[in-house]
Design an enzyme around this catalytic site. Sequence first.
Site, PDB file in Angstrom:
ATOM      1  N   HIS A  72      66.979 -37.860 -15.621  1.00  0.00           N
ATOM      2  CA  HIS A  72      67.933 -38.621 -15.797  1.00  0.00           C
ATOM      3  C   HIS A  72      69.167 -38.153 -15.572  1.00  0.00           C
ATOM      4  O   HIS A  72      69.691 -37.365 -16.081  1.00  0.00           O
ATOM      5  CB  HIS A  72      68.022 -39.569 -17.132  1.00  0.00           C
ATOM      6  CG  HIS A  72      66.805 -40.625 -17.349  1.00  0.00           C
ATOM      7  ND1 HIS A  72      66.712 -41.686 -17.820  1.00  0.00           N
ATOM      8  CD2 HIS A  72      65.553 -40.799 -16.652  1.00  0.00           C
ATOM      9  CE1 HIS A  72      65.881 -42.552 -17.900  1.00  0.00           C
ATOM     10  NE2 HIS A  72      65.067 -41.991 -17.100  1.00  0.00           N
ATOM     11  N   TYR A 200      72.935 -47.722 -23.674  1.00  0.00           N
ATOM     12  CA  TYR A 200      73.449 -47.688 -25.124  1.00  0.00           C
ATOM     13  C   TYR A 200      74.321 -48.837 -25.052  1.00  0.00           C
ATOM     14  O   TYR A 200      75.257 -48.919 -24.441  1.00  0.00           O
ATOM     15  CB  TYR A 200      74.072 -46.368 -25.437  1.00  0.00           C
ATOM     16  CG  TYR A 200      73.188 -45.080 -25.576  1.00  0.00           C
ATOM     17  CD1 TYR A 200      72.995 -44.943 -26.918  1.00  0.00           C
ATOM     18  CD2 TYR A 200      72.943 -44.580 -24.525  1.00  0.00           C
ATOM     19  CE1 TYR A 200      72.288 -43.699 -26.981  1.00  0.00           C
ATOM     20  CE2 TYR A 200      72.081 -43.528 -24.618  1.00  0.00           C
ATOM     21  CZ  TYR A 200      71.918 -43.046 -25.948  1.00  0.00           C
ATOM     22  OH  TYR A 200      70.988 -41.811 -26.337  1.00  0.00           O
ATOM     23  N   TYR A 384      76.092 -34.592 -24.086  1.00  0.00           N
ATOM     24  CA  TYR A 384      74.691 -35.355 -24.060  1.00  0.00           C
ATOM     25  C   TYR A 384      73.797 -34.444 -23.435  1.00  0.00           C
ATOM     26  O   TYR A 384      72.579 -34.464 -23.953  1.00  0.00           O
ATOM     27  CB  TYR A 384      75.253 -36.719 -23.182  1.00  0.00           C
ATOM     28  CG  TYR A 384      73.842 -37.617 -23.684  1.00  0.00           C
ATOM     29  CD1 TYR A 384      73.897 -38.601 -24.174  1.00  0.00           C
ATOM     30  CD2 TYR A 384      72.712 -37.392 -22.856  1.00  0.00           C
ATOM     31  CE1 TYR A 384      72.892 -39.516 -24.574  1.00  0.00           C
ATOM     32  CE2 TYR A 384      71.580 -38.352 -23.053  1.00  0.00           C
ATOM     33  CZ  TYR A 384      71.598 -39.427 -23.800  1.00  0.00           C
ATOM     34  OH  TYR A 384      70.514 -40.188 -24.013  1.00  0.00           O
TER      35      TYR A 384
HETATM   36  C1  PHB Z   1      64.065 -42.706 -27.784  1.00  0.00           C
HETATM   37  O1  PHB Z   1      63.847 -43.056 -26.695  1.00  0.00           O
HETATM   38  O2  PHB Z   1      63.757 -42.978 -28.668  1.00  0.00           O
HETATM   39  C2  PHB Z   1      65.702 -42.459 -27.869  1.00  0.00           C
HETATM   40  C3  PHB Z   1      66.487 -42.226 -26.825  1.00  0.00           C
HETATM   41  C4  PHB Z   1      67.980 -42.095 -27.049  1.00  0.00           C
HETATM   42  C5  PHB Z   1      68.398 -41.759 -28.311  1.00  0.00           C
HETATM   43  C6  PHB Z   1      67.663 -42.069 -29.414  1.00  0.00           C
HETATM   44  C7  PHB Z   1      66.181 -42.482 -29.136  1.00  0.00           C
HETATM   45  O3  PHB Z   1      69.497 -41.499 -28.261  1.00  0.00           O
END
Ligand code: PHB
Length: 389
Positions: A72, A200, A384
């Site tokens: 990604h 998000y 990130y």
């Molecule tokens: C997940 O795919 O479970 C996941 C991805 C990103 C996050 C938290 C959980 O910040």
Amino acid sequence: MRTQVVIIGGGPSGLLLGQLLHTQGIEAVVLERKTRDYVLGRIRAGILERGTVSLMHKAGVGARLEAEGFVHDGTILSYGDDDFTINFKEHTGTSVVVYGQTEVTRDLYDAREAAGLPTVFNAQEVQIHGADSDSAHVTYEVDGQTHRMDCDFIAGCDGFHGISRQTIPLTVRKEYEKVYPFGWLGILSETPPVNDELIYAASERGFALCSMRNKNLSRYYIQCALTDTVEDWSDAAFWEELKRRIPKAHADKLVTGPSIEKSIAPLRSFVTEPMRWGRLFLCGDAAHIVPPTGAKGLNTAASDIHYLFEGLKAHYLEGDSAALDAYSEKALARVWKAERFSWWMTSLLHRFPDMSPADLRLQQADLDYLFASEAAQTSLAENYVGLPY
Ligand code: PHB
Ligand code: APR
């Protein structure tokens, strides 16, 4: 019995350390309280930083991740119906890989078994003795029989509820904790992910996250009250609420279906200091917890393992203990940065029950700044994808 390193806990931290040590011919025994199937039954986050991916390769377990993981280059952040991509690749030259923690753990167990490395499952009553002396050893029970394992070092990889951290006397140990006034309700469903990249989503109704495991397996979360239970949320109610929190263009495309897993997790920031006491080294969730916003849990565990592995390697192969002596300081420096980032992303995107109108305006300004500023986007992106080790 004697070994060089006793690893308490057969989660991702302990297993990764075990494989890395094996590449250098350093002996380790893993003591796991549960069974392999139990450990693999846990569903956790699924985003790997570049450093975590490199460590998996270094440990000789990167092949399936390379073949099946999804690269990604960015993620979407949204507020109401406005959405916005943060391009990691553009800002940092790096990407992340979507590959479930369950798969990471499975690959590590498979490699451990293939190499014939010793793992004791169902190890009960594990206790650490003499960690601050030259006669460190661990005792444990299997089927009611007590065993003793002498060792040079102990890696406490036994998660937040383990015994390793508790072994460090309270006169030495300092704990820092922040509990958030909400949880995440998560579901797994055999449906195609709503979008190629993660979303998000901040909204007036609270946070939501659209994630995935593969082309036909989606992972979604919504912020919920700490008093909510899984029984309070039918699948239909979950989907309805998720749709109201993500931008309409995505909500209209969302494919829903029955959940195959549903659970609620509280959110917490927690750090214990120091991460070393004598011959005992704490790693991963045994030493720290982050809220899941930003997916730093597994990745921060992996960076601890990197520092400990390098320290043990220099100690055994070169007779140089400087890196081992610097373990706690080095690991904590990176841990606190991951804590900061996870706390910041959590604060940016969630609705806190006690938010005043001023708090709401400040949160909105933080988002507006991020959407408008290349510098702010670069900052999010570099955290990130993972800060350097
Ligand atoms: C997940 O795919 O479970 C996941 C991805 C990103 C996050 C938290 C959980 O910040
Ligand atoms: N004796 C032996 N094993 C134990 C004990 C004990 N007393 N207590 C716990 N364990 C085992 C647990 O059964 C578990 O398998 O230690 C393991 C710890 O694994 P995790 O909790 O997964 O912790 P860690 O390996 O550090 O992984 C960190 O997990 O929680 C996520 O977000 C976190 O992704 C991060 C990762």
